[in-house]
Design a protein around this motif. Structure first.
Motif, PDB file in Angstrom:
ATOM      1  N   SER A   1       0.820  -1.215   0.000  1.00 34.06           N
ATOM      2  CA  SER A   1       0.000   0.000   0.000  1.00 34.06           C
ATOM      3  C   SER A   1       0.852   1.263   0.000  1.00 34.06           C
ATOM      4  CB  SER A   1      -0.944  -0.002   1.203  1.00 34.06           C
ATOM      5  OG  SER A   1      -0.218  -0.266   2.383  1.00 34.06           O
TER       6      SER A   1
ATOM      7  N   ASN B   1       5.126   3.124  -3.952  1.00 32.51           N
ATOM      8  CA  ASN B   1       4.679   3.981  -5.039  1.00 32.51           C
ATOM      9  C   ASN B   1       5.462   3.749  -6.320  1.00 32.51           C
ATOM     10  OD1 ASN B   1       2.937   5.390  -3.158  1.00 32.51           O
ATOM     11  ND2 ASN B   1       4.842   6.240  -2.336  1.00 32.51           N
ATOM     12  N   LEU B   2       6.488   2.931  -6.222  1.00 34.23           N
ATOM     13  CA  LEU B   2       7.381   2.726  -7.355  1.00 34.23           C
ATOM     14  C   LEU B   2       8.149   1.436  -7.117  1.00 34.23           C
ATOM     15  CD1 LEU B   2       9.083   4.083  -9.780  1.00 34.23           C
ATOM     16  CD2 LEU B   2      10.656   4.739  -7.975  1.00 34.23           C
TER      17      LEU B   2
ATOM     18  N   LYS C   1      -0.585  -0.807  -6.085  1.00 35.14           N
ATOM     19  CA  LYS C   1      -1.244   0.348  -6.695  1.00 35.14           C
ATOM     20  C   LYS C   1      -1.339   0.211  -8.203  1.00 35.14           C
ATOM     21  CE  LYS C   1      -0.018   3.293  -3.051  1.00 35.14           C
ATOM     22  NZ  LYS C   1       0.122   4.639  -2.578  1.00 35.14           N
ATOM     23  N   GLY C   2      -2.317   0.874  -8.797  1.00 31.33           N
ATOM     24  CA  GLY C   2      -2.548   0.814 -10.237  1.00 31.33           C
ATOM     25  C   GLY C   2      -1.293   1.036 -11.076  1.00 31.33           C
ATOM     26  N   PRO C   3      -0.617   2.188 -10.914  1.00 30.60           N
ATOM     27  CA  PRO C   3       0.545   2.458 -11.778  1.00 30.60           C
ATOM     28  C   PRO C   3       1.664   1.427 -11.589  1.00 30.60           C
ATOM     29  CG  PRO C   3      -0.116   4.428 -10.545  1.00 30.60           C
ATOM     30  CD  PRO C   3      -0.934   3.301 -10.017  1.00 30.60           C
TER      31      PRO C   3
ATOM     32  N   ASP D   1       0.586  -1.775 -13.416  1.00 33.16           N
ATOM     33  CA  ASP D   1       0.715  -1.607 -14.869  1.00 33.16           C
ATOM     34  C   ASP D   1       2.142  -1.918 -15.308  1.00 33.16           C
ATOM     35  OD1 ASP D   1      -1.882  -0.814 -14.890  1.00 33.16           O
ATOM     36  OD2 ASP D   1      -1.475   1.331 -15.102  1.00 33.16           O
ATOM     37  N   ARG D   2       3.087  -1.424 -14.507  1.00 31.20           N
ATOM     38  CA  ARG D   2       4.484  -1.610 -14.863  1.00 31.20           C
ATOM     39  C   ARG D   2       4.917  -3.064 -14.684  1.00 31.20           C
ATOM     40  NH1 ARG D   2       8.722   1.895 -15.557  1.00 31.20           N
ATOM     41  NH2 ARG D   2       7.400   3.701 -15.228  1.00 31.20           N
ATOM     42  N   LEU D   3       4.471  -3.685 -13.567  1.00 28.89           N
ATOM     43  CA  LEU D   3       4.837  -5.086 -13.324  1.00 28.89           C
ATOM     44  C   LEU D   3       4.359  -5.978 -14.459  1.00 28.89           C
ATOM     45  CD1 LEU D   3       4.239  -5.740  -9.511  1.00 28.89           C
ATOM     46  CD2 LEU D   3       6.404  -5.504 -10.728  1.00 28.89           C
TER      47      LEU D   3
ATOM     48  N   LEU E   1      -6.201  -8.088  -4.072  1.00 29.23           N
ATOM     49  CA  LEU E   1      -6.586  -6.684  -4.140  1.00 29.23           C
ATOM     50  C   LEU E   1      -6.395  -6.005  -2.790  1.00 29.23           C
ATOM     51  CD1 LEU E   1      -9.674  -6.253  -6.460  1.00 29.23           C
ATOM     52  CD2 LEU E   1      -7.361  -5.340  -6.692  1.00 29.23           C
TER      53      LEU E   1
END
Lengths: 570, 570
Positions: B501, B504-505, B534-536, B539-541, B556
């Motif tokens: 949670s 962030n990166l 997190k969403g972003p 997406d990257r993973l 989730l």
């Protein structure tokens, strides 16, 4: 306590004959395998071949006593040799006495830095080298080394430590190409590639057990060294112009004392730091991989002390900078080493060779060594990893690309420094514009999600803003802008709730920004609240005046804030 | 589009007589107030006094056309003058033609850098200066300036740009102390301090409205300049050895072209960068404060262009590096300026003085100017802020302390560079050892909290680990250690759930570490799961192979994972 600083004490009491047998065997195998390597890496650094042998003796003993890895093998390695050569050629002429002296100073500085970093528990320093930067650095260094070795393969010698200088000096001397040398070099190269690729399967079909077959296949370089040395001796290749290792002074390493020349020390300070960090990263990666396999533990700070001790030992015995090497460690491990005694036995073996048998190495062709290095080094070019980094993150890739480009064009120091600076800069840039989201409630739950990505309930007079980053100097100003933009966007706003679930730190700059935001919102008639502030962050906020000045409240959860502000349903 | 690059177009169409009246009045007041300042700052930089006037003309006009702040006043300022002096004295002798030339080059480089940073949208660069570093830098620079001015107050001149050199040269020349000069200097100093502290309340009790009283009280320096100039003229103080401004060449500023001397340019590159960044930070802070007060908006990148234009203008009209000044902007604002035209009128006024009335400044004592600077500059020493930083964060304080110490002992450049490096290093160090917590469920809820801080339910075969930091190269290795330690601590473990949670990166280095963790847990028979990604980040993973290799699932929410693993209650 003593055990912590002398890890040898933790395993020595349990030593037994079975372990001894394994270690002695590994020591013998390693001796045979690493002698050509050690000679080659000394030459790569522009030093006499014997320096490579010296650097494999006392340094290995020191690491065996001080290091925490059971099977790491310490000595000269390719990348460090390249960096050493690049650093030394800036302060002295290769072949001169000053060049040798500078190598000792470089070992001394590097050793002192490593020990100091270990005692100050600065092992985390190595973390500033990101994986893409390391991968880029290894790949481009490997290319530089391969170019310089290509010259030796062809019987000419290319000088310099950037792709441009290497290639131009290679091109200029191409007319001196020496066909007999090239034949030996290319022949060895092909043999090594073939034995690496097809050796093990072939030996298994011939009936060898898989581990033994692997080890025998790995002894390809030893075979090549023996075969080409015999050939060179029998055919008298030296008289035909093939460069050979030549006379190596026999006897034990000399006791040396690095010169106290402050100008020289200052000039070598930065190279020594880079060599220390890069060497440490290479070594600790190997050590951790092996320890994980055998469920042992590595202490990074004690590793620094161990490697530092090894380099100090190199400085006083005519050596060069050393570290835990990739290929020599793999050989040691696969030869069955169980404790650092294997390293001691290998040092003993190399010592014996240095003392008595250096004449045997006289006819060894330099081209054979060049082929050995080339094959070993090109495994460091990890194309799939480069491709994967490109796919995963353009920002990481750009740091990697810069490292590769600058290492090739400007040299190893410029390459690695710019890689580090760039990856830190990009990280700060990314965190300086943190992701944030205005959130609303998922109907019927206590969960809140972005109003842009989900169907959520909102309250007209309250903005719930989630900040997805620690708040610190690089994004303090951005936070002010973000909040004020939201206030400008929602005219009826009475409350702003900052959700701090992802805020792990609020530094003094961000605290000032929060105070400024609180003040500016107050002037605009809007109340500022916080929610989900983490324990450590809250503890720190309590040490400031901010919570007294805050116009609103601090809610334990976003849902608690929601309930406080929602219109009463009664 | 055009409006974005020429902000003047956005307000000019709405200009009217009422605004004109306010701006003309402000222009007249500012003219009177900033002339002594401008002279003093030029002297502080080791330049002829008139250079300060030149730098207040065309640069102010350029900023009025290109800048986005309505009331920022641009010209020479104290800190930038100090930095200019320190930089120039490294490349030329004060008083020489080369010194003047170097000032032009410095303005040119600084201007070019600012414009380039603006066009490349690099305004975020200024964020790397943390507030404590800025505060420390301002405080210690103020002390340096005060020491150098103390010499002028006493009628002697101290050279150098570090506390040590200033103090020793002050001590060496103390025997030359000139009593008449000291009398004027100290007299002015006391008058200025008194008028600053008691002026406004006194004038209010005398019946003036508060804003007018404030403005009159601020005109103390003008009164002091007029009074001491008259005194000096009447008593013929120059003949008695009191240093005065002397003859200032009248007429418009000369058109100048900075020399194309590559060695000089290279030497001034770093100082120019620091001057640009520090100047930008001082200027943007003022501009944003004013804009917030008046609900206007500032564009940081266009501000860079505006300040860059001002410095380029300084370079071609015999000036020195300039920026938006603290005190001149406050004067402009309080004098009622409404648009950048106020700046134009002030430039016009100063131009008129430069053209016709410089002889009036002949008898102005240098000691008066020194007193003016001293009083203005010492407000930059913000002791309460220093104390608050100490209380709030030792880490921020140490960056501040290093900045103060090194600015005083090694000079402005060393001070600010070490401050920046240290605050970035400390931030990376803090994030390199992220806070993490094994969490359990608060009975009866969907919330999870640290098992060390709260009474929570746990599952014996599942470890829920919350990581409170973005995962990137500096903490990738630490993450591996943390997870493996937990596995070692709980023998019956079957599952590890990483709660993301606060992540962030995940950069490429951390991705490799996650892959390694997944692999090592697999060997130990433990399954790895993720939760609350997190969403972003997700997406990257998805662009990597990690999710395919992951032994477990991605939940989730932590509660979803809890429900999947809890023993069935049936």
């Amino acid at each position: 306590m003593l055990k912590r600083y002398l890890p040898v004490l933790s395993w020595l009491p349990h030593y037994n004959r079975r372990l001894l047998g394994a270690d002695v065997l590994a020591g013998v195998i390693v001796t045979a395998m690493v002698i050509p390597q050690s000679l080659a890496y000394a030459l790569l650094a522009g030093l006499p071949a014997v320096v490579g042998l010296y650097a494999s003796l006392l340094p290995a003993v020191l690491y065996a006593l001080l290091g925490t890895s059971r099977t790491l093998a310490v000595g000269p390695v390719a990348i460090i040799a390249l960096m050493t050569g690049a650093a030394l050629s800036n302060v002295a002429t290769p072949g001169s006495a000053a060049y040798l002296q500078a190598a000792l100073v470089l070992s001394l500085l590097s050793g002192a830095m490593l020990v100091a970093m270990g005692l100050l528990r600065l092992g985390f320093f190595a973390n500033f080298l990101s994986h893409p930067v390391i991968a880029g650095f290894l790949a481009s260094s490997a290319v530089l080394i391969a170019i310089s070795q290509a010259a030796h393969l062809a019987g000419i010698s290319a000088g310099g430590y950037t792709a441009l200088t290497l290639l131009t000096s290679l091109a200029e001397q191409l007319h001196r190409l020496h066909w007999p040398t090239l034949a030996i070099g290319l022949g060895t190269l092909l043999f090594l590639v073939a034995s690496r690729r097809y050796g093990q399967p072939l030996l298994i079909t011939l009936g060898l057990a898989a581990p033994t077959a692997g080890l025998v296949a790995r002894s390809g370089p030893v075979l090549a060294v023996v075969a080409t040395t015999l050939l060179s001796w029998q055919l008298g290749l030296e008289e035909r112009g093939v460069a050979v290792v030549g006379a190596i002074p026999g006897g034990l390493p000399p006791l040396t004392l690095p010169e106290l020349d402050l100008g020289l020390w200052r000039a070598l300070l930065m190279p020594a730091l880079l060599i220390s960090v890069v060497g440490f990263v290479e070594s600790i990666s190997m050590a951790q991989m092996l320890a994980a396999k055998r469920r042992q533990r590595i202490s990074p700070n004690q590793e620094l002390v161990g490697l530092g001790g090894a380099n100090l030992a190199a400085a006083v015995t005519g050596g060069m900078p050393v570290t835990g090497g990739l290929s020599r460690t793999v050989i040691n491990d696969e030869a069955g080493a169980r404790t650092p005694f294997a390293g001691l036995f290998a040092a003993l073996g190399i010592g014996l060779v240095t003392l008595l048998f250096t004449p045997l190495l006289y006819h060894l062709p330099i081209a054979t060594l060049a082929a050995t290095i080339t094959v070993a080094i090109l495994t460091l070019v990890d194309i799939p990893l480069i491709r994967q980094t490109w796919r995963y993150s353009r920002s990481d890739f750009s740091a990697m690309a810069a490292t590769i480009l600058l290492t090739l064009t400007e040299g190893v120091e410029a390459g690695i420094i710019s890689g580090v600076v760039l990856s830190i800069g990009l990280f700060l840039y990314r965190t300086s514009r943190p992701h944030s989201a205005v959130v609303g409630r998922i109907p019927g739950t206590e969960h809140f999600r972005s109003i842009q990505r989900h169907e959520v309930e909102t309250l007209g007079h309250v903005a719930f803003l989630r900040i997805d980053e620690s708040l610190y100097f690089a994004n303090a100003r951005y936070l002010e802008d973000t909040v004020m933009q939201i206030v400008a966007r929602y005219p009826g706003l009475e409350h702003v709730v900052l959700i701090c679930s992802a805020v792990n730190l609020i530094d003094a700059s961000a605290l000032e920004s929060l105070e400024a935001i609180n003040e500016r919102l107050k002037e605009a008639g809007v109340t500022l609240h916080l929610a989900e502030v983490k324990g450590p962050v809250m503890d720190r906020l309590k040490r400031s005046d901010f919570l007294d000045d805050l116009t609103g409240r601090v809610f334990l959860s976003t849902f608690a804030a929601w309930q406080a502000f929602k219109p009463s349903t009664a």
